[in-house]
Design a protein around this motif. Structure first.
Motif, mmCIF file in Angstrom:
data_model
loop_
_atom_site.group_PDB
_atom_site.id
_atom_site.type_symbol
_atom_site.label_atom_id
_atom_site.label_comp_id
_atom_site.label_asym_id
_atom_site.label_seq_id
_atom_site.Cartn_x
_atom_site.Cartn_y
_atom_site.Cartn_z
ATOM 1 N N PRO A 36 0.799 -1.230 0.000
ATOM 2 C CA PRO A 36 0.000 0.000 0.000
ATOM 3 C C PRO A 36 0.829 1.277 0.000
ATOM 4 O O PRO A 36 0.458 2.262 -0.619
ATOM 5 N N GLU A 37 1.995 1.261 0.676
ATOM 6 C CA GLU A 37 2.789 2.491 0.754
ATOM 7 C C GLU A 37 3.467 2.827 -0.566
ATOM 8 O O GLU A 37 3.918 3.958 -0.769
ATOM 9 N N ALA A 38 3.543 1.873 -1.496
ATOM 10 C CA ALA A 38 4.215 2.122 -2.766
ATOM 11 C C ALA A 38 3.241 2.520 -3.869
ATOM 12 O O ALA A 38 3.655 2.838 -4.979
ATOM 13 N N ILE A 39 1.946 2.512 -3.580
ATOM 14 C CA ILE A 39 0.944 2.756 -4.620
ATOM 15 C C ILE A 39 1.062 4.154 -5.211
ATOM 16 O O ILE A 39 1.037 4.333 -6.423
ATOM 17 N N GLU A 40 1.244 5.141 -4.363
ATOM 18 C CA GLU A 40 1.321 6.520 -4.859
ATOM 19 C C GLU A 40 2.537 6.705 -5.754
ATOM 20 O O GLU A 40 2.456 7.324 -6.807
ATOM 21 N N GLN A 41 3.678 6.133 -5.344
ATOM 22 C CA GLN A 41 4.883 6.235 -6.169
ATOM 23 C C GLN A 41 4.687 5.521 -7.495
ATOM 24 O O GLN A 41 5.104 6.004 -8.543
ATOM 25 N N GLN A 42 4.019 4.371 -7.461
ATOM 26 C CA GLN A 42 3.830 3.609 -8.677
ATOM 27 C C GLN A 42 2.871 4.316 -9.633
ATOM 28 O O GLN A 42 3.089 4.306 -10.832
ATOM 29 N N GLU A 43 1.821 4.902 -9.105
ATOM 30 C CA GLU A 43 0.888 5.623 -9.973
ATOM 31 C C GLU A 43 1.598 6.752 -10.698
ATOM 32 O O GLU A 43 1.394 6.963 -11.887
ATOM 33 N N THR A 44 2.443 7.477 -9.993
ATOM 34 C CA THR A 44 3.215 8.551 -10.607
ATOM 35 C C THR A 44 4.130 7.990 -11.695
ATOM 36 O O THR A 44 4.234 8.559 -12.783
ATOM 37 N N LEU A 45 4.784 6.863 -11.403
ATOM 38 C CA LEU A 45 5.686 6.247 -12.371
ATOM 39 C C LEU A 45 4.923 5.759 -13.601
ATOM 40 O O LEU A 45 5.349 5.977 -14.746
ATOM 41 N N ILE A 46 3.782 5.110 -13.396
ATOM 42 C CA ILE A 46 2.996 4.598 -14.518
ATOM 43 C C ILE A 46 2.527 5.739 -15.419
ATOM 44 O O ILE A 46 2.610 5.646 -16.648
#
Length: 172
Positions: free
Chosen positions: A24-34
């Motif tokens: 869950p803590e990596a979701i925001e970073q991943q959305e930005t990356l995607i």
């Protein structure tokens, strides 16, 4: 846990599957990356780029009544269900190239940390070199500074855990 970005999908665009991490803590970073990767692809490629998600791929696969394989999923993502599948299938494996732990846990006298890795080349052999052992093609999966090696087949079945370098012949 997979998170899904809700975006409008254009049916005339080529779709790229972008999956979510399960932390869950990596979701925001991943959305930005995607979003950044998709935008860069749109800017640099001449073909149209879109996004798709696992539940869409699954729906297409189930509608076509096909089994779950990587080749079938690739056809579902590319909307190539009417295309004739090719006879050649390539298999890939992710292989490690280094040990995860770089140093021994307890330092030796003088506070120096001892390396936990064998040298990159041991007696002329490296990790994942193709070798011949007992007239069988194998791959080196582990090396020791003493000159013994762990060898496995292409499928990952262990052949021997401590083969001397004298019994191996380098193929590739």
């Amino acid at each position: 846990m997979f998170m899904v970005l809700k975006k409008n999908l254009m049916p005339d665009k080529t779709e790229i599957l972008l999956e979510k991490w399960d932390r869950p803590e990596a979701i925001e970073q991943q959305e930005t990356l995607i979003i950044a990767v998709a935008q860069r692809l749109r800017n640099e490629l001449v073909i149209p780029v879109g996004q798709t998600f696992g539940y869409i791929t699954k729906l297409k696969r189930e509608q076509a009544k096909l089994e779950k394989t990587h080749m079938v999923d690739a056809r579902c993502i590319a909307d190539g269900m009417k295309a004739i599948p090719c006879d050649t299938e390539y298999h890939t494996r992710a292989l490690r190239h280094h040990n995860r732990q770089l140093h021994k846990v307890n330092p030796i006298k003088g506070g120096k940390r001892k390396l936990n890795q064998a040298p990159r080349k041991v007696f002329g052999f490296m990790l994942w070199d193709k070798v011949l052992y007992n007239n069988q093609e194998c791959f080196i999966s582990g090396r020791r500074s003493s000159g013994s090696f762990a060898v496995k087949t292409l499928e990952g079945k262990s052949v021997h855990n401590g083969v001397s370098c004298k019994k191996l012949k380098l193929l590739e």
